[in-house]
Design a protein around this motif. Structure first.
Motif, PDB file in Angstrom:
ATOM      1  N   VAL A 129     -82.081  45.259  44.670  1.00  0.00           N
ATOM      2  CA  VAL A 129     -82.004  43.836  44.306  1.00  0.00           C
ATOM      3  C   VAL A 129     -80.824  43.601  43.377  1.00  0.00           C
ATOM      4  O   VAL A 129     -80.070  42.642  43.548  1.00  0.00           O
ATOM      5  N   ALA A 130     -80.637  44.501  42.415  1.00  0.00           N
ATOM      6  CA  ALA A 130     -79.505  44.343  41.488  1.00  0.00           C
ATOM      7  C   ALA A 130     -78.176  44.408  42.233  1.00  0.00           C
ATOM      8  O   ALA A 130     -77.255  43.629  41.943  1.00  0.00           O
ATOM      9  N   ARG A 131     -78.076  45.314  43.212  1.00  0.00           N
ATOM     10  CA  ARG A 131     -76.829  45.396  43.997  1.00  0.00           C
ATOM     11  C   ARG A 131     -76.613  44.120  44.806  1.00  0.00           C
ATOM     12  O   ARG A 131     -75.487  43.643  44.930  1.00  0.00           O
ATOM     13  N   GLN A 132     -77.692  43.585  45.374  1.00  0.00           N
ATOM     14  CA  GLN A 132     -77.552  42.359  46.156  1.00  0.00           C
ATOM     15  C   GLN A 132     -77.086  41.210  45.267  1.00  0.00           C
ATOM     16  O   GLN A 132     -76.177  40.462  45.634  1.00  0.00           O
ATOM     17  N   ILE A 133     -77.686  41.057  44.115  1.00  0.00           N
ATOM     18  CA  ILE A 133     -77.287  39.984  43.198  1.00  0.00           C
ATOM     19  C   ILE A 133     -75.839  40.191  42.743  1.00  0.00           C
ATOM     20  O   ILE A 133     -75.051  39.244  42.691  1.00  0.00           O
ATOM     21  N   GLY A 134     -75.473  41.428  42.451  1.00  0.00           N
ATOM     22  CA  GLY A 134     -74.090  41.731  42.063  1.00  0.00           C
ATOM     23  C   GLY A 134     -73.102  41.388  43.171  1.00  0.00           C
ATOM     24  O   GLY A 134     -72.029  40.840  42.909  1.00  0.00           O
ATOM     25  N   ALA A 135     -73.475  41.696  44.409  1.00  0.00           N
ATOM     26  CA  ALA A 135     -72.597  41.384  45.545  1.00  0.00           C
ATOM     27  C   ALA A 135     -72.439  39.878  45.713  1.00  0.00           C
ATOM     28  O   ALA A 135     -71.336  39.385  45.987  1.00  0.00           O
ATOM     29  N   ILE A 136     -73.518  39.139  45.538  1.00  0.00           N
ATOM     30  CA  ILE A 136     -73.457  37.676  45.643  1.00  0.00           C
ATOM     31  C   ILE A 136     -72.517  37.122  44.574  1.00  0.00           C
ATOM     32  O   ILE A 136     -71.649  36.289  44.850  1.00  0.00           O
ATOM     33  N   GLN A 137     -72.675  37.603  43.343  1.00  0.00           N
ATOM     34  CA  GLN A 137     -71.836  37.115  42.253  1.00  0.00           C
ATOM     35  C   GLN A 137     -70.376  37.503  42.436  1.00  0.00           C
ATOM     36  O   GLN A 137     -69.473  36.738  42.105  1.00  0.00           O
ATOM     37  N   ARG A 163     -66.232  31.541  49.455  1.00  0.00           N
ATOM     38  CA  ARG A 163     -65.911  32.002  50.812  1.00  0.00           C
ATOM     39  C   ARG A 163     -65.523  30.853  51.743  1.00  0.00           C
ATOM     40  O   ARG A 163     -65.496  31.017  52.956  1.00  0.00           O
ATOM     41  N   THR A 164     -65.192  29.713  51.193  1.00  0.00           N
ATOM     42  CA  THR A 164     -64.885  28.544  52.017  1.00  0.00           C
ATOM     43  C   THR A 164     -63.738  28.812  52.982  1.00  0.00           C
ATOM     44  O   THR A 164     -63.820  28.452  54.168  1.00  0.00           O
ATOM     45  N   ALA A 165     -62.688  29.450  52.529  1.00  0.00           N
ATOM     46  CA  ALA A 165     -61.539  29.720  53.410  1.00  0.00           C
ATOM     47  C   ALA A 165     -61.952  30.587  54.594  1.00  0.00           C
ATOM     48  O   ALA A 165     -61.524  30.336  55.731  1.00  0.00           O
ATOM     49  N   GLU A 166     -62.791  31.581  54.356  1.00  0.00           N
ATOM     50  CA  GLU A 166     -63.254  32.442  55.450  1.00  0.00           C
ATOM     51  C   GLU A 166     -64.137  31.673  56.419  1.00  0.00           C
ATOM     52  O   GLU A 166     -64.084  31.865  57.627  1.00  0.00           O
ATOM     53  N   LEU A 167     -64.976  30.784  55.881  1.00  0.00           N
ATOM     54  CA  LEU A 167     -65.851  29.984  56.742  1.00  0.00           C
ATOM     55  C   LEU A 167     -65.035  29.092  57.681  1.00  0.00           C
ATOM     56  O   LEU A 167     -65.433  28.863  58.822  1.00  0.00           O
ATOM     57  N   GLY A 187     -83.399  24.670  53.806  1.00  0.00           N
ATOM     58  CA  GLY A 187     -84.590  23.955  53.361  1.00  0.00           C
ATOM     59  C   GLY A 187     -84.280  23.002  52.226  1.00  0.00           C
ATOM     60  O   GLY A 187     -83.441  23.292  51.369  1.00  0.00           O
ATOM     61  N   THR A 188     -84.972  21.886  52.202  1.00  0.00           N
ATOM     62  CA  THR A 188     -84.756  20.903  51.136  1.00  0.00           C
ATOM     63  C   THR A 188     -85.398  21.331  49.819  1.00  0.00           C
ATOM     64  O   THR A 188     -85.099  20.751  48.787  1.00  0.00           O
ATOM     65  N   ARG A 189     -86.286  22.328  49.867  1.00  0.00           N
ATOM     66  CA  ARG A 189     -86.985  22.781  48.663  1.00  0.00           C
ATOM     67  C   ARG A 189     -86.632  24.226  48.311  1.00  0.00           C
ATOM     68  O   ARG A 189     -87.442  24.952  47.761  1.00  0.00           O
ATOM     69  N   ASP A 190     -85.424  24.650  48.630  1.00  0.00           N
ATOM     70  CA  ASP A 190     -84.991  26.025  48.363  1.00  0.00           C
ATOM     71  C   ASP A 190     -84.635  26.166  46.886  1.00  0.00           C
ATOM     72  O   ASP A 190     -83.657  25.580  46.431  1.00  0.00           O
ATOM     73  N   PRO A 191     -85.423  26.938  46.123  1.00  0.00           N
ATOM     74  CA  PRO A 191     -85.133  27.074  44.697  1.00  0.00           C
ATOM     75  C   PRO A 191     -84.044  28.109  44.391  1.00  0.00           C
ATOM     76  O   PRO A 191     -83.577  28.188  43.263  1.00  0.00           O
ATOM     77  N   MET A 192     -83.630  28.885  45.383  1.00  0.00           N
ATOM     78  CA  MET A 192     -82.629  29.926  45.135  1.00  0.00           C
ATOM     79  C   MET A 192     -81.222  29.476  45.492  1.00  0.00           C
ATOM     80  O   MET A 192     -80.255  29.864  44.846  1.00  0.00           O
ATOM     81  N   VAL A 193     -81.109  28.696  46.556  1.00  0.00           N
ATOM     82  CA  VAL A 193     -79.812  28.158  46.975  1.00  0.00           C
ATOM     83  C   VAL A 193     -80.004  26.654  47.166  1.00  0.00           C
ATOM     84  O   VAL A 193     -80.727  26.233  48.070  1.00  0.00           O
TER      85      VAL A 193
END
Length: 146
Positions: free
Chosen positions: A52-60, A65-69, A81-87
């Protein structure tokens, strides 16, 4: 998510269900039996407490990433989802806006979990996307305008 790792299968399952209660949705509740089985299987398969710590570190570390998108050329549907508390839902809107031609769908009441109540909708959206792309490819191959 920042707590010490679970020490027993029962504790791991209990924590998984508690996490879903926090990030999921009251509108689309999880299937508790299914989630218990999944969490138990994860425990049996082996766990990596630092995962989990590695995943959070990778996200941060990933940054904007807008240019890549903008380089994505595949047919795309962005579901959020309209009720997503994480994103926040604005993240889904921004992602769809960055991908050329992407379709954006917000599911009212959905949190940060793929609960049974949303699965049929996701399958339908994915199937529609694939069928639409398949029709465009067929028209292109037969010489019709895509």
């Amino acid at each position: 998510m920042a707590r010490r790792p679970a020490r027993t299968p029962e504790e791991s399952v209990t924590r998984h269900l508690a996490l879903l209660a926090h990030i999921g949705s009251r509108v689309f509740p999880p299937d508790e039996a299914c989630e218990r089985a999944w969490a138990g299987a994860v425990w049996e398969r082996g766990r990596d407490p630092e995962g989990v710590a590695r995943q959070i570190g990778a996200i941060q570390a990933s940054g904007d990433r807008t240019a890549e998108l903008r380089r994505i050329t595949a047919p795309t549907v962005v579901v959020h989802g309209t009720r997503d508390p994480m994103v926040h839902p604005s993240g889904g809107r921004a992602t769809a806006a960055a991908v050329p031609g992407a379709r954006h769908v917000e599911i009212t009441g959905m949190g940060h979990h793929l609960a049974p109540g949303v699965l049929d909708r996701l399958v339908g959206l994915t199937t529609d996307l694939a069928r639409g792309h398949g029709a465009a490819v067929t028209r292109t191959r037969t010489g019709e305008a895509a």
